[in-house]
Design a protein around this motif. Structure first.
Motif, short mmCIF file in Angstrom:
data_model
loop_
_atom_site.label_atom_id
_atom_site.label_comp_id
_atom_site.label_asym_id
_atom_site.label_seq_id
_atom_site.Cartn_x
_atom_site.Cartn_y
_atom_site.Cartn_z
N SER A 32 0.83 -1.21 0.00
CA SER A 32 0.00 0.00 0.00
C SER A 32 0.86 1.25 0.00
O SER A 32 2.06 1.21 0.31
N GLY A 33 0.21 2.37 -0.32
CA GLY A 33 0.90 3.65 -0.29
C GLY A 33 1.36 4.02 1.10
O GLY A 33 2.42 4.63 1.28
N GLY A 34 0.58 3.63 2.11
CA GLY A 34 0.97 3.91 3.48
C GLY A 34 2.27 3.22 3.85
O GLY A 34 3.15 3.80 4.50
N GLU A 35 2.43 1.97 3.41
CA GLU A 35 3.66 1.22 3.68
C GLU A 35 4.84 1.84 2.91
O GLU A 35 5.96 1.90 3.43
N ALA A 36 4.59 2.31 1.70
CA ALA A 36 5.65 2.91 0.89
C ALA A 36 6.16 4.20 1.54
O ALA A 36 7.37 4.47 1.55
N ILE A 37 5.25 4.99 2.09
CA ILE A 37 5.65 6.22 2.76
C ILE A 37 6.45 5.89 4.02
O ILE A 37 7.48 6.52 4.31
N ALA A 38 5.99 4.89 4.78
CA ALA A 38 6.72 4.48 5.98
C ALA A 38 8.13 4.02 5.63
O ALA A 38 9.08 4.27 6.37
N ALA A 39 8.26 3.36 4.49
CA ALA A 39 9.57 2.85 4.07
C ALA A 39 10.54 3.98 3.76
O ALA A 39 11.71 3.93 4.15
N VAL A 40 10.07 5.02 3.09
CA VAL A 40 10.97 6.12 2.77
C VAL A 40 11.27 6.94 4.01
O VAL A 40 12.39 7.42 4.21
N LEU A 41 10.30 7.08 4.91
CA LEU A 41 10.53 7.79 6.16
C LEU A 41 11.52 7.04 7.04
O LEU A 41 12.33 7.64 7.75
N GLY A 42 11.47 5.71 6.98
CA GLY A 42 12.36 4.89 7.79
C GLY A 42 13.71 4.64 7.19
O GLY A 42 14.55 3.95 7.79
N GLY A 43 13.96 5.17 5.98
CA GLY A 43 15.25 4.99 5.35
C GLY A 43 15.45 3.64 4.69
O GLY A 43 16.58 3.28 4.32
N HIS A 44 14.37 2.89 4.51
CA HIS A 44 14.49 1.57 3.87
C HIS A 44 14.60 1.69 2.35
O HIS A 44 15.10 0.78 1.69
N VAL A 45 14.10 2.78 1.82
CA VAL A 45 14.23 3.09 0.40
C VAL A 45 14.65 4.55 0.26
O VAL A 45 14.53 5.33 1.21
#
Length: 327
Positions: free
Chosen positions: A196-209
């Motif tokens: 989901s878009g929510g997971e994608a945003i969390a990933a960029v905020l967390g430095g995973h991407v």
């Protein structure tokens, strides 16, 4: 032919849809106008969201369900059925053939999946009810990222790996947009899939991407707080909303790629003419409410409502244009 022109999913598509609406004058077929008042879909109504919680599809489904509750005076529960970039929810929806007590919050993934995957459905498997509008994607990175433009991201991809989040599966909207940029700029991104878009945003905020693509309604809070910064809009023209008006477009930055996705609702295939008329009539009432206007503004959508047969015509053209862009 440029990728932007070939894709056919550009602002011109929205303009074509507006023309469709203008030509129809908001009218619908006789079957959509008759029988709505006498029909009752029952009291146990459900809006299916074929994506995970927190993303644009979830926001859309819940907002539309709340608006339809207002005009129908019925309770509509919302159920997330995530998986396969929307494929699980759409496949399950096939099993509801003829049942007017269910709706599904649809968007571009319905067309994407049928064109790129071996799935048992297409948009023609269902009953188009309402398109509420469309939005364009924003490329975002953490506030402290070295990238200042989308061109910087492309240059970095040429020099080495750039990790990008891809929500909605390997054939979803993000994957298609990154693919178009790769084709236009002759680069390759390292893709990390999310549901989901929510997971994608969390990933960029967390430095995973390193980079994410997101709808404005999903990310405007993080942009305002300074947690994320926007590099560009995947569009030909800038957003007119004050909060987004300063974000340049891909075209301004020399990337000849644009993309917009529609949002709306469908009913199961095989419902009666009276059932279709009921939901089309309810949808027309919904777009006249303050709830609709609030949803459009809150999620930074471009309002462009189409109903019933007009929505069907839009989907026919959208599918043809998307197929051309994927060649």
């Amino acid at each position: 032919m440029s990728v932007r022109r070939a894709a056919g999913i550009v602002a011109g598509l929205g303009a074509a849809a507006l023309t469709l609406g203008a030509c129809s004058g908001g009218s619908s077929s006789a079957e959509e106008e008759g029988g709505a008042a006498a029909f009752d879909p029952g009291d146990r109504l459900t809006m299916i969201v074929p994506m995970g919680p927190g993303g644009g599809s979830d926001l859309s489904g819940r907002s539309i369900a709340a608006g339809l509750e207002e005009v129908t005076e019925k309770t509509i529960s919302v159920e997330n059925q995530e998986g396969g970039g929307g494929a699980v929810g759409y496949a399950n929806f096939l099993g509801l053939e003829g049942d007017p007590s269910y709706l599904l919050a649809t968007e571009t993934a319905l067309v994407n999946l049928a064109l790129t995957e071996d799935v048992p459905f297409s948009w023609e498997s269902f009953t188009p009810i309402m398109k509420v509008g469309q939005d364009s994607t924003i490329m975002v990175v953490p506030q402290d990222a070295a990238y200042g433009t989308c061109t910087d991201v492309v240059d970095a991809a040429r020099a080495g790996d750039v990790k990008v989040s891809v929500s909605g599966g390997v054939t979803g909207n993000d994957a298609i947009q990154f693919g178009l940029i790769e084709k236009d700029q002759d680069v390759t991104f390292q893709r990390v899939p999310y549901e989901s878009g929510g997971e994608a945003i969390a990933a960029v905020l967390g430095g995973h991407v390193d980079v994410a693509l997101t709808n404005p309604g999903e990310v405007v809070g993080q942009l305002e707080s300074g947690d994320l910064k926007a590099l560009c809009v995947i569009a030909e023209e800038r957003y007119e909303y004050e909060e987004l008006a300063d974000i340049p477009t891909t075209v301004e930055q020399g990337i000849d790629v644009t993309f917009s996705q529609y949002r709306g609702i469908i009913a199961p295939g095989g419902i009666s003419d009276e059932a279709k008329a009921y939901w089309v009539d309810a949808s027309k009432k919904y777009v006249e409410t303050e709830s609709f206007k609030e949803y459009m503004a809150t999620n930074y959508m471009q309002a462009d409502p189409l109903f019933g047969d007009d929505f069907t015509s839009y989907l026919e053209q959208y599918e043809a244009d998307l197929a051309a862009g994927l060649e």
